[in-house]
Design a protein around this motif. Structure first.
Motif, PDB file in Angstrom:
ATOM      1  N   VAL A 287       8.590   7.319   4.623  1.00  0.00           N
ATOM      2  CA  VAL A 287       7.955   8.281   3.722  1.00  0.00           C
ATOM      3  C   VAL A 287       8.706   9.612   3.624  1.00  0.00           C
ATOM      4  O   VAL A 287       8.676  10.269   2.584  1.00  0.00           O
ATOM      5  CB  VAL A 287       6.490   8.499   4.188  1.00  0.00           C
ATOM      6  CG1 VAL A 287       5.894   9.749   3.602  1.00  0.00           C
ATOM      7  CG2 VAL A 287       5.642   7.287   3.815  1.00  0.00           C
ATOM      8  N   LEU A 288       9.367   9.988   4.713  1.00  0.00           N
ATOM      9  CA  LEU A 288      10.075  11.281   4.695  1.00  0.00           C
ATOM     10  C   LEU A 288      10.964  11.453   3.461  1.00  0.00           C
ATOM     11  O   LEU A 288      10.927  12.515   2.817  1.00  0.00           O
ATOM     12  CB  LEU A 288      10.903  11.452   5.981  1.00  0.00           C
ATOM     13  CG  LEU A 288      10.130  11.905   7.229  1.00  0.00           C
ATOM     14  CD1 LEU A 288      10.926  11.625   8.500  1.00  0.00           C
ATOM     15  CD2 LEU A 288       9.767  13.378   7.148  1.00  0.00           C
ATOM     16  N   PRO A 289      11.752  10.427   3.080  1.00  0.00           N
ATOM     17  CA  PRO A 289      12.619  10.615   1.913  1.00  0.00           C
ATOM     18  C   PRO A 289      11.862  10.940   0.613  1.00  0.00           C
ATOM     19  O   PRO A 289      12.389  11.642  -0.241  1.00  0.00           O
ATOM     20  CB  PRO A 289      13.341   9.273   1.791  1.00  0.00           C
ATOM     21  CG  PRO A 289      13.302   8.695   3.165  1.00  0.00           C
ATOM     22  CD  PRO A 289      11.991   9.143   3.748  1.00  0.00           C
TER      23      PRO A 289
ATOM     24  N   LEU B 220       0.821  -1.214   0.000  1.00  0.00           N
ATOM     25  CA  LEU B 220       0.000   0.000   0.000  1.00  0.00           C
ATOM     26  C   LEU B 220       0.856   1.266   0.000  1.00  0.00           C
ATOM     27  O   LEU B 220       0.398   2.337   0.384  1.00  0.00           O
ATOM     28  CB  LEU B 220      -0.949  -0.004   1.212  1.00  0.00           C
ATOM     29  CG  LEU B 220      -2.062  -1.058   1.162  1.00  0.00           C
ATOM     30  CD1 LEU B 220      -2.880  -1.051   2.446  1.00  0.00           C
ATOM     31  CD2 LEU B 220      -2.985  -0.813  -0.039  1.00  0.00           C
ATOM     32  N   MET B 221       2.097   1.131  -0.467  1.00  0.00           N
ATOM     33  CA  MET B 221       3.026   2.261  -0.395  1.00  0.00           C
ATOM     34  C   MET B 221       2.464   3.526  -1.041  1.00  0.00           C
ATOM     35  O   MET B 221       2.635   4.628  -0.525  1.00  0.00           O
ATOM     36  CB  MET B 221       4.336   1.860  -1.083  1.00  0.00           C
ATOM     37  CG  MET B 221       5.550   2.571  -0.555  1.00  0.00           C
ATOM     38  SD  MET B 221       5.708   2.362   1.238  1.00  0.00           S
ATOM     39  CE  MET B 221       6.374   3.935   1.643  1.00  0.00           C
ATOM     40  N   GLU B 222       1.763   3.361  -2.153  1.00  0.00           N
ATOM     41  CA  GLU B 222       1.295   4.565  -2.859  1.00  0.00           C
ATOM     42  C   GLU B 222       0.352   5.393  -1.993  1.00  0.00           C
ATOM     43  O   GLU B 222       0.482   6.621  -1.910  1.00  0.00           O
ATOM     44  CB  GLU B 222       0.599   4.156  -4.165  1.00  0.00           C
ATOM     45  CG  GLU B 222       0.109   5.369  -4.949  1.00  0.00           C
ATOM     46  CD  GLU B 222      -0.522   5.019  -6.295  1.00  0.00           C
ATOM     47  OE1 GLU B 222      -0.420   3.847  -6.710  1.00  0.00           O
ATOM     48  OE2 GLU B 222      -1.097   5.924  -6.914  1.00  0.00           O
ATOM     49  N   ILE B 223      -0.590   4.739  -1.350  1.00  0.00           N
ATOM     50  CA  ILE B 223      -1.539   5.510  -0.529  1.00  0.00           C
ATOM     51  C   ILE B 223      -0.835   6.053   0.704  1.00  0.00           C
ATOM     52  O   ILE B 223      -1.161   7.142   1.198  1.00  0.00           O
ATOM     53  CB  ILE B 223      -2.783   4.648  -0.150  1.00  0.00           C
ATOM     54  CG1 ILE B 223      -3.893   5.510   0.441  1.00  0.00           C
ATOM     55  CG2 ILE B 223      -2.481   3.572   0.856  1.00  0.00           C
ATOM     56  CD1 ILE B 223      -4.693   6.255  -0.564  1.00  0.00           C
ATOM     57  N   ARG B 224       0.159   5.341   1.191  1.00  0.00           N
ATOM     58  CA  ARG B 224       0.906   5.827   2.363  1.00  0.00           C
ATOM     59  C   ARG B 224       1.661   7.107   2.025  1.00  0.00           C
ATOM     60  O   ARG B 224       1.668   8.060   2.808  1.00  0.00           O
ATOM     61  CB  ARG B 224       1.875   4.751   2.844  1.00  0.00           C
ATOM     62  CG  ARG B 224       1.197   3.571   3.512  1.00  0.00           C
ATOM     63  CD  ARG B 224       2.162   2.426   3.766  1.00  0.00           C
ATOM     64  NE  ARG B 224       3.333   2.843   4.536  1.00  0.00           N
ATOM     65  CZ  ARG B 224       4.396   2.076   4.730  1.00  0.00           C
ATOM     66  NH1 ARG B 224       4.427   0.852   4.222  1.00  0.00           N
ATOM     67  NH2 ARG B 224       5.419   2.515   5.441  1.00  0.00           N
TER      68      ARG B 224
END
Ligand code: SF4
Ligand code: SF4
Lengths: 511, 245
Positions: free
Chosen positions: A483-485, A442-446
């Protein structure tokens, strides 16, 4: 680094602009479906059952009878639109089905069709739909694009909480055999082994011994991280991420130093080595209760007087709001089940108690010697974790969940700044990874859902030189590290609150 | 007795039955469905009297909506409170002698009629022109607004353009309440107005108008934040405990 667009930040605005709608933009994003091996241990069918429509409707009927929230919320929405711009996933994806009311409508349309007069006889008029495969597909996508953060419930005139709807939807999907792999696999581990990682007792003991050595090397002091000590005063229940992930582990070291310095005997439990309770994410009272009962059992067996909970957002919700109901950890029971445990617990302390409450009390009593200058290289801001902020309390007064962590931070750091008011405290934006979404599929929504928080952070970084964002949630910490990067920010700027405490505490110097 | 009078009399009896029966059924359903977990939206009051204050500020001031969106709040609040005044003003058709305070609010009730329509048109404009609210609006959402606007406008028309014999109207309603039918005036505008009101009464318990009782049962708004101090247990949840303590 990604095959989708990373949302742009607009440093002029506190809260992101309301985007133009891009219907169904995120319809294709779905988490991996649970395999039979993940479903069956929880008592759910291994795969989609043949008569799944009927099973789903029956389940919906059952839940309507069990949860007033569901019944009232499905009836009461007037489509006023007040919640439409409040969800971080909508602001980050532009997909209208990520607007809270539209997310609810995915379920409400089926509710109306099967459970209301208007939906049975005038379906078109009231937007009622039959439960088809497409509808189930939509449910699977969009009810896994909700972190159950409750921001929408703050702004709804009737307090309609989309988290309640998402939980019900996930429970229905589990019942028909279409569960989410990430949550259900983890729940299998916690029910079998005692923590979300599946870390067995010897490995846990090993890890903790290693940490004790690290602290000794760092400080020259023997700070213990005890496991399964009978008769300890405090049982610490903390997210298992604290045992291995960065920056969580620095927080764990912080708790150990606080206990050490205050002279409180404490222990972890290898049987209940997990604060996180994913049973809430999948809406299953039963599973949530089973996971929580391990903690009751550990407390009874170890004979502890107090139960303290480490830094974890959804966990603190389950602990603060639900443990008394589920397991009797709390006070005021008038039934034998609850009283059995409550007679053992020390009534002078809130049960359960948050580690920030404990540290804050010790600071007030002067039981900790702190050197703020150890954190002078930091300018700190605090991310209010969604479930701590909107589903729990700390201390005796409403809002203690905002004040107490800030007070702890300000006792150990000289430089503190808040982010924009519309993005903190009760109005806080979720990190983007809560509610069972903290998985790579689910990386995209995160990434997209983190945008509102990133924008508010960006502002204080530019204006106030903030270089550290402190948090008291294992999910927030993992999510931000990842996510910060994507937003060109250093991943190490996310810190545990007790990591800041750890750095400033002067060991052995107690007066 | 004219057929028209009989038809309208029957209509209002049926509408009243549906309104009261439907609401009672729904309220009973809400009341008897348990809320097994403590889920107040925090920060929440820690006492029952605190909850009363919170609920009052939601019901009277639309507190959460105010935080949320000032336009929806202005139009929504204007509509609801104008409606309240209008309804109170109409009490004079149902009581004899008319209470003094009902007499006193008559002039305000008339202006409220205009504000009610204005508020509704504001809400409708948002529904039509704000993209994201248009997206979530279904046919019934527009129809309910249309119905309410039509009730307001027809009422104002009776007051200012096509007056009717309100003494006779009052006699009709008093008669209905005493099961002693009195002739209803036949002015078309009056009949339209009454017909629409009856429709509103009928759809109330089967539509989103259920938000009116719903808010009082909303666990995020009506629960006390005391989960650590009191063990909160729903009957179905308590059953799970049998056999494992
Ligand atoms: S704010 Fe509440 S009533 Fe309004 S559209 Fe959203 S969920 Fe419905
Ligand atoms: S609970 Fe949070 S994530 Fe879910 S719809 Fe509401 S605002 Fe969005």
């Amino acid at each position: 680094m990604a095959d989708y667009e990373i949302p742009k930040l607009n440093p002029e605005l506190d809260v992101p602009e309301i985007p133009a709608l891009e219907p169904d933009k995120m319809a294709g994003l779905k988490p991996f479906v649970a395999a039979p091996a993940h479903q069956e241990p929880l008592g759910f069918p291994g795969e989609l059952v043949d008569n799944w429509q009927q099973v789903a409707i029956d389940k919906m009927g059952e839940l309507l009878g069990k949860y007033r929230s569901l019944q009232v919320y499905l009836d009461s929405c007037v489509k006023c639109g007040a919640c439409t711009d409040k969800c971080h996933y909508f602001l980050g994806t532009n997909d209208p089905k990520n607007m809270p009311v539209a997310r609810q409508d995915l379920l409400r349309s089926v509710y109306r069709r099967h459970f209301t007069f208007a939906g049975k006889y005038f379906p078109k008029l009231v937007g009622a739909r039959d439960l088809t495969e497409e509808v189930l597909d939509e449910w699977y996508s969009y009810f896994h694009q909700c972190s159950q953060c409750r921001r929408c419930s703050v702004y709804c005139p009737y307090g309609i909480d989309t988290a309640e709807i998402s939980m019900a939807a996930r429970e229905i999907m589990d019942a028909v055999g279409k569960g989410q792999k990430y949550c259900n696999e983890i729940l299998g581990k916690v029910l079998k082994i005692g923590n979300n990682l599946g870390l067995p007792e010897p490995a846990l003991v090993d890890t903790l011994e290693g940490l004790e050595e690290d602290i000794k090397m760092d400080t020259g002091v023997d700070v213990r991280l005890p496991v399964d000590v009978k008769g300890a005063e405090v049982l610490l229940i903390t997210p298992s991420a604290d045992f291995f992930a960065e920056p969580h582990i620095d927080g764990l070291i912080g708790y150990a130093k606080v206990f050490h310095q205050a002279g409180i005997s404490w222990t972890l439990s290898s049987y209940a080595s997990e604060a996180g309770n994913f049973g809430m994410f999948i809406g299953s009272y039963d599973t949530m209760r089973k996971a929580a009962l391990r903690i009751r059992q550990a407390a009874l067996e170890l004979g502890v007087k107090r139960i303290v909970v480490g830094e974890c957002g959804h966990a603190w919700r389950v602990a603060y709001s639900f443990w008394n109901t589920l397991t009797g950890v709390g006070a005021g029971a008038d039934d034998p089940f609850g009283q059995m445990l409550q007679k053992q617990l020390d009534p002078r302390y809130p049960q359960p108690q948050h580690i920030c409450e404990l540290t804050s009390d010790l600071i007030d009593r002067g039981a900790l010697k702190l050197d703020k200058s150890a954190n002078d290289h930091r300018v700190v801001t605090f991310h209010d974790s969604c479930n701590v902020a909107r589903a729990t309390r700390m201390g005796d007064r409403p809002g203690g969940q905002f004040e107490i962590p800030r007070k702890v931070i300000q006792s150990v750091c000289a430089n503190y700044v808040d982010m924009a008011p519309d993005t903190i405290r009760q109005n806080t934006f979720c990190c983007g990874g809560g509610g069972g979404l903290l998985t790579d599929d689910l990386m995209e929504i995160r990434v997209k859902g983190a945008m509102p928080r990133m924008q508010a952070l960006d502002q204080v970084m530019n204006e106030n030189g903030v270089n550290t964002m402190a948090s008291i949630c294992a999910i927030c910490k993992s999510q931000f590290s990842k996510v910060l990067p994507y937003y060109d920010k250093p991943m190490h700027m996310i810190a545990s609150v007790h990591q800041l405490v750890s750095d400033s505490i002067i060991l052995g110097a107690k007066e | 007795m004219s057929l028209l009078t009989v038809v309208f009399a029957l209509l209002f009896y049926v509408a009243t039955l549906i309104l009261i029966g439907g609401l009672a059924y729904r309220i009973r359903l809400y009341a008897k469905t348990p809320a097994p977990l403590k889920i107040p939206t925090m920060p929440a009051p820690t006492t029952k009297s605190g909850v009363v204050v919170r609920m009052a500020s939601e019901v009277v001031l639309f507190n959460s909506l105010f935080k949320s969106n000032k336009w929806i709040w202005i139009f929504g609040w204007m509509f609801h409170f104008a409606l309240l005044l209008v309804v109170l003003r109409h009490l004079r058709y149902f009581i004899e002698p008319v209470w003094t305070w009902v007499v006193l609010i008559q002039p305000f009730g008339i202006y409220a009629g205009f504000f009610m329509v204005l508020g509704l048109l504001g809400l409708w404009a948002r529904r039509l022109f704000v993209e994201r609210i248009r997206y979530i609006s279904g046919p019934s959402d527009h129809l309910i607004l249309a119905l309410l606007v039509a009730i307001g406008v027809s009422g104002l028309m009776i007051k200012f353009v096509f007056p009717t014999d309100i003494v006779a109207v009052k006699a009709f309603f008093l008669g209905l309440m005493r099961f002693d039918l009195q002739p209803l005036p036949t002015d078309p505008m009056l009949l339209v107005h009454l017909l629409l009101v009856a429709v509103l009464m009928i759809i109330f318990p089967i539509s989103k108008l259920l938000h009116a009782p719903g808010i009082f049962f909303s666990p995020t708004r009506n629960q006390v934040d005391d989960s650590r101090e009191r063990r909160h247990l729903a009957p179905w949840a308590a059953k799970l405990e049998q056999g494992n303590d």
